[in-house]
Design an enzyme around this catalytic site. Structure first.
Site, mmCIF file in Angstrom:
data_model
loop_
_atom_site.group_PDB
_atom_site.id
_atom_site.type_symbol
_atom_site.label_atom_id
_atom_site.label_comp_id
_atom_site.label_asym_id
_atom_site.label_seq_id
_atom_site.Cartn_x
_atom_site.Cartn_y
_atom_site.Cartn_z
ATOM 1 C CD GLU A 171 -4.738 -2.735 12.405
ATOM 2 O OE1 GLU A 171 -5.161 -3.210 13.476
ATOM 3 O OE2 GLU A 171 -5.189 -1.706 11.876
ATOM 4 N N GLY A 203 -19.510 -11.069 -14.129
ATOM 5 C CA GLY A 203 -18.867 -11.339 -15.409
ATOM 6 C C GLY A 203 -18.057 -10.146 -15.879
ATOM 7 C CG PHE A 240 0.252 1.831 15.322
ATOM 8 C CD1 PHE A 240 0.249 1.813 16.705
ATOM 9 C CD2 PHE A 240 0.653 0.684 14.647
ATOM 10 C CE1 PHE A 240 0.654 0.684 17.412
ATOM 11 C CE2 PHE A 240 1.057 -0.453 15.338
ATOM 12 C CZ PHE A 240 1.060 -0.444 16.726
ATOM 13 C CD1 TRP A 260 5.416 -1.631 5.105
ATOM 14 C CD2 TRP A 260 4.483 -0.749 3.265
ATOM 15 N NE1 TRP A 260 6.102 -2.118 4.030
ATOM 16 C CE2 TRP A 260 5.554 -1.597 2.873
ATOM 17 C CE3 TRP A 260 3.756 -0.088 2.279
ATOM 18 C CZ2 TRP A 260 5.899 -1.797 1.541
ATOM 19 C CZ3 TRP A 260 4.102 -0.275 0.954
ATOM 20 C CH2 TRP A 260 5.157 -1.127 0.599
ATOM 21 C CB ILE A 261 3.031 5.194 8.520
ATOM 22 C CG1 ILE A 261 4.409 4.618 8.918
ATOM 23 C CG2 ILE A 261 2.296 5.777 9.724
ATOM 24 C CD1 ILE A 261 4.353 3.377 9.789
ATOM 25 C CG LEU A 299 5.102 -2.338 15.001
ATOM 26 C CD1 LEU A 299 6.028 -2.151 16.202
ATOM 27 C CD2 LEU A 299 3.949 -3.282 15.360
ATOM 28 C CD GLU A 306 0.311 -15.939 5.202
ATOM 29 O OE1 GLU A 306 -0.111 -16.376 4.118
ATOM 30 O OE2 GLU A 306 0.197 -14.734 5.537
#
Length: 412
Positions: free
Chosen positions: A392, A368, A152, A185-186, A154, A396
């Site tokens: 996705e 720890g 995808f 960033w695909i 975008l 924010e």
């Protein structure tokens, strides 16, 4: 395919190499809350994760290894096309089933979980909703079996959350569209055989001028950028898609010209349920790891779990996890019942991702020094969890979505 997926549940339980906690601790939600079919699905996915994913998760992370054999097996079980109708090769199940499966797979290996999520939600999802019959046959069915996966496209180098500011363009030229620009960033980029790509067909219209396209991979004019060296989910490839006069057929447009922004937003709404479920899986395995360690680690003559400070930490971790799980299931069920779910999906994604980060952080604190070394999986869970607050839709953005819906309901 749904029958094949559910049939696996009747097989013997299999234990992973790590924690007895895998089976002993995670029992809260598998009884009366779920229909029998969903309980069977849960068990099938848990068995698969124990046998196929948990033993390789550390290697997948360390070597940036794409789990090809496991992805192929998941395709055979229907896990890569869960809500795709059976006539198109999918499992024909609902989104609650998808959420349950995503959590269990992500518990075994978060990288495998995001590979599954992208193919289900982000690649197949928009084609199922907006594609023509011919597009579904060509672009859905071949991507259900595990032989092929999709991606995808975008985000861009200059915009992430501002999805309407696409600088990638698509111009009509004869019987083709010609794409130019870079997508960033695909996820699944290096393994994908196709992409849903968003590009501007009319910049003057801003987000109303964005359109969606189905692009085969590889194809002339499309180059892959370098594989990003990431903090977490290192078994899934992430790279740029670089379009330089990339020519695709005119019928490659998904929906109508100018529908791209709508398609992208509705796809992300669905995808947030998947990412919430991935975050739940990471959170659950981090909690399992913390409890298992604390039960066996002696301090002051008793297990760590005898200390009230540890008990309080575990209680807070469990509270955050269970709350997020209920929000996620609610969002999935609203979608299944064709009711509005945008706000609820944002709530689920926000709650689950922040819970995963907080729970994995506390797991390291409980372990720890052992939590800080790669000998134990706690540090990997922390690294894997962090991305769920970013992709996705950042935390924010989720808060903006929630507040927007809340205020509109008060003003109406």
């Amino acid at each position: 395919m749904a029958a094949a997926l559910l049939a696996r549940a009747s097989g013997p339980a299999r234990r992973a190499l790590c924690p007895r906690a895998w089976r002993q601790l995670h029992t809260i939600y598998q009884s009366v809350e779920l229909p029998e079919t969903h309980q069977m699905l849960l068990q099938t996915c848990r068995d698969f994760a124990e046998k196929e994913l948990f033993p390789i998760a550390a290697q997948v992370d360390k070597e940036h290894l794409f789990p090809a054999a496991q992805v192929k097996k998941m395709g055979g079980l229907g896990l890569l096309a869960m809500d795709v109708p059976e006539e198109l090769g999918g499992a024909g199940l609902d989104y609650l089933a998808y959420a349950i499966a995503m959590e269990e797979i992500s518990r075994g290996c978060a990288s495998t979980g995001v590979i599954m999520s992208v193919n289900n939600s982000l690649y197949l999802g928009p084609i199922l909703k907006f594609g023509s019959k011919e597009q579904k046959q060509a672009w859905v069915t071949p991507f259900t079996s595990g032989d092929k996966i999709g991606c995808f496209a975008l985000s861009e180098p200059g915009n992430g959350s501002d999805a309407g500011a696409a600088s990638t363009t698509a111009r009509a030229e004869g019987d083709s569209w010609v794409l130019n620009g870079t997508k960033a960033w695909i996820t699944n980029a290096w393994e994908a055989s196709a992409a849903v790509v968003f590009a501007s067909t009319d910049r003057a219209l801003q987000n109303k001028g964005i359109s969606a396209f189905l692009v085969p991979m590889p194809t002339p004019g499309l180059t892959l950028g370098k594989k990003e060296d990431k903090l977490g989910i290192r078994g899934s490839s992430t790279a740029n898609l670089i379009f330089e006069d990339c020519r695709i057929p005119k019928d490659s447009i998904l929906g109508e010209p100018g529908m791209g922004f709508k398609i992208a937003m509705q796809t992300l709404d669905m995808g947030r349920i998947g990412i919430a479920s991935q975050a739940l899986g990471i959170a659950q395995t981090a909690l399992d790891c913390a409890v298992n360690y604390a039960e066996n680690r002696m301090a002051f003559g008793a297990p760590l779990t005898k200390l009230q400070v540890i008990q309080f930490k575990l209680a807070d971790m469990a509270l955050a996890l269970e709350s997020a799980r209920l929000l996620t299931w609610r969002a999935a069920m609203l979608k299944d019942n064709k009711k509005p779910f945008i706000k609820e999906a944002a709530m689920a994604k926000l709650a689950a991702s922040e819970a995963a980060t907080a729970i994995s952080h506390q797991a390291i604190q409980i372990l720890g020094g052992m939590g800080y070394v790669t000998e134990m999986p706690a540090e990997r869970h922390y690294r894997d969890a962090r991305i769920t607050e970013i992709y996705e839709g950042t935390s924010e953005i989720q808060r903006l979505v929630i507040a927007g819906h809340l205020l509109r309901s008060y003003r109406s």
